[in-house]
Design a protein around this motif. Structure first.
Motif, mmCIF file in Angstrom:
data_model
loop_
_atom_site.group_PDB
_atom_site.id
_atom_site.type_symbol
_atom_site.label_atom_id
_atom_site.label_comp_id
_atom_site.label_asym_id
_atom_site.label_seq_id
_atom_site.Cartn_x
_atom_site.Cartn_y
_atom_site.Cartn_z
ATOM 1 N N UNK A 71 0.825 -1.204 0.000
ATOM 2 C CA UNK A 71 0.000 0.000 0.000
ATOM 3 C C UNK A 71 0.860 1.256 0.000
ATOM 4 N N UNK A 72 0.243 2.339 -0.429
ATOM 5 C CA UNK A 72 0.847 3.658 -0.320
ATOM 6 C C UNK A 72 0.101 4.415 0.775
ATOM 7 N N UNK A 73 0.774 4.646 1.898
ATOM 8 C CA UNK A 73 0.167 5.397 2.995
ATOM 9 C C UNK A 73 0.448 6.882 2.759
ATOM 10 N N UNK A 74 -0.535 7.602 2.265
ATOM 11 C CA UNK A 74 -0.322 8.987 1.874
ATOM 12 C C UNK A 74 -0.058 9.887 3.070
ATOM 13 N N UNK A 75 -0.751 9.633 4.177
ATOM 14 C CA UNK A 75 -0.523 10.434 5.378
ATOM 15 C C UNK A 75 -0.617 11.919 5.106
ATOM 16 N N UNK A 76 0.458 12.656 5.447
ATOM 17 C CA UNK A 76 0.506 14.097 5.233
ATOM 18 C C UNK A 76 1.525 14.445 4.146
ATOM 19 N N UNK A 77 1.648 13.561 3.166
ATOM 20 C CA UNK A 77 2.642 13.754 2.103
ATOM 21 C C UNK A 77 2.385 15.008 1.280
ATOM 22 N N UNK A 78 1.134 15.483 1.252
ATOM 23 C CA UNK A 78 0.821 16.681 0.467
ATOM 24 C C UNK A 78 1.246 17.962 1.175
ATOM 25 N N UNK A 79 1.732 17.837 2.421
ATOM 26 C CA UNK A 79 2.213 18.991 3.181
ATOM 27 C C UNK A 79 3.538 18.615 3.855
ATOM 28 N N UNK A 80 4.656 18.684 3.101
ATOM 29 C CA UNK A 80 5.959 18.242 3.632
ATOM 30 C C UNK A 80 6.379 18.956 4.914
ATOM 31 N N UNK A 81 6.072 20.243 5.033
ATOM 32 C CA UNK A 81 6.465 20.976 6.233
ATOM 33 C C UNK A 81 5.722 20.445 7.461
ATOM 34 N N UNK A 82 4.433 20.230 7.329
ATOM 35 C CA UNK A 82 3.657 19.662 8.431
ATOM 36 C C UNK A 82 4.157 18.265 8.760
#
Length: 315
Positions: free
Chosen positions: A12-23
């Motif tokens: 699986x790809x756990x996206x998590x907070x990947x769209x906000x690298x700083x966070x």
């Protein structure tokens, strides 16, 4: 069939907070610190409950079990989460996801039952003080702790086994931070009504029923405390129970939100933060709440520290 097995082959790809690298970087540091504090704090409670004779009571026996559950619960989530957050490819193997699913579900369910058992212990201590040692005898305490652990294992085997059988039709992206039943149900490409009903029933058994029993216990406790004529006695009774009640509100409040909301509900980051709270934050709060508000634990810790200091000086 090949498309259905794609998830089990590639993981699986756990996206998590990947769209906000700083966070994600900020959360990485916070989660790492909280995990270390969790290990240190809960290990300290287990050790002091074992080493200090004054704490050889049912309350601290159950508290030691709670600390053990918290260490294992967070360990089933935090290391994998930290590794995933620290790399560009957010891959997680299918076997790793399934293992996390079973372990986290089992330990979380055990904690739900254990908190209810602790409420019963407080009820017996406050409402039946003269019969307390007879009611909460060692055999009963061991049996209740065993039931809490066993019930978590059983519900995990049932719930997770039903979930992993769902066909995913090649869907690999989990818009979440960990592998959880509600998230995998959302990923399925078939009708999941049966799974949602089963999840709801399990949630009622392990969330609503324990919470109801806890509220009933504290209703009796409140009535008993209000009958105490001494103000000091009332403060002591409320102080004994308030720590447990705070933990109950924090833990059940967040986990009920996650597991009793509709499986298809669309809340992108809300569910992620809620999961972070009850898997990472709450297990750290438990030792802080129980030690800062408990004179017996603080006194036992001071005694053990002073004893070790004296021994080291003499040697």
């Amino acid at each position: 069939m090949e498309e259905s097995n794609n998830s089990s082959e590639k993981g699986f790809l756990l996206l998590g907070f990947a769209d906000d690298p700083q966070l994600e970087r900020i959360l990485f540091v916070i989660i790492l610190l909280l995990y270390i504090l969790n290990i240190l704090g809960n290990t300290a409670i287990i050790l002091v409950s074992y080493l200090a004779p004054i704490l050889h009571t049912p309350m601290y026996f159950f508290l030691s079990n709670l600390s053990c559950v918290d260490i294992c619960f967070t360990t089933s989530v935090a290391p994998q989460l930290l590794v995933t957050m620290n790399k560009k490819e957010k891959n997680m193997s299918y076997g790793g996801c399934v293992a996390q699913l079973y372990v986290a579900m089992g330990l979380g369910s055990s904690e739900c039952i254990l908190l209810a058992v602790m409420a019963y212990d407080r009820y017996a201590a406050v409402c039946r003080p003269l019969q307390y040692t007879t009611i909460m005898h060692p055999q009963l305490c061991a049996s209740l702790a065993f039931i809490a652990w066993l019930s978590g294992l059983i519900t995990s085997l049932i719930q997770c086994s039903l979930t992993v059988q769902l066909p995913l039709c090649g869907h690999r992206k989990l818009d979440h931070i960990v592998c959880e039943v509600p998230v995998l149900i959302k990923l399925a490409c078939v009708d999941t009504t049966i799974n949602e009903i089963e999840l709801f029933v399990a949630s009622v058994i392990f969330l609503i029923v324990p919470v109801s029993l806890i509220l009933v216990s504290y209703g009796f406790i409140t009535k008993a405390v209000l009958r105490i004529k001494s103000a000091a006695g009332r403060r002591k009774a409320f102080g004994t129970c308030s720590s447990h009640l705070i933990v109950v509100i924090i833990f059940y409040g967040t986990i009920i939100f996650m597991y009793l909301q509709p499986a298809k509900s669309s809340s992108k980051n809300q569910g992620k933060f809620v999961s972070l709270f009850y898997t990472i934050v709450t297990p750290v709060l438990n030792p802080i709440i129980y030690t800062l508000r408990n004179k017996d634990v603080k006194g036992a810790l001071r005694t053990l520290v002073m004893r070790n200091v004296l021994v080291s000086k003499n040697t």
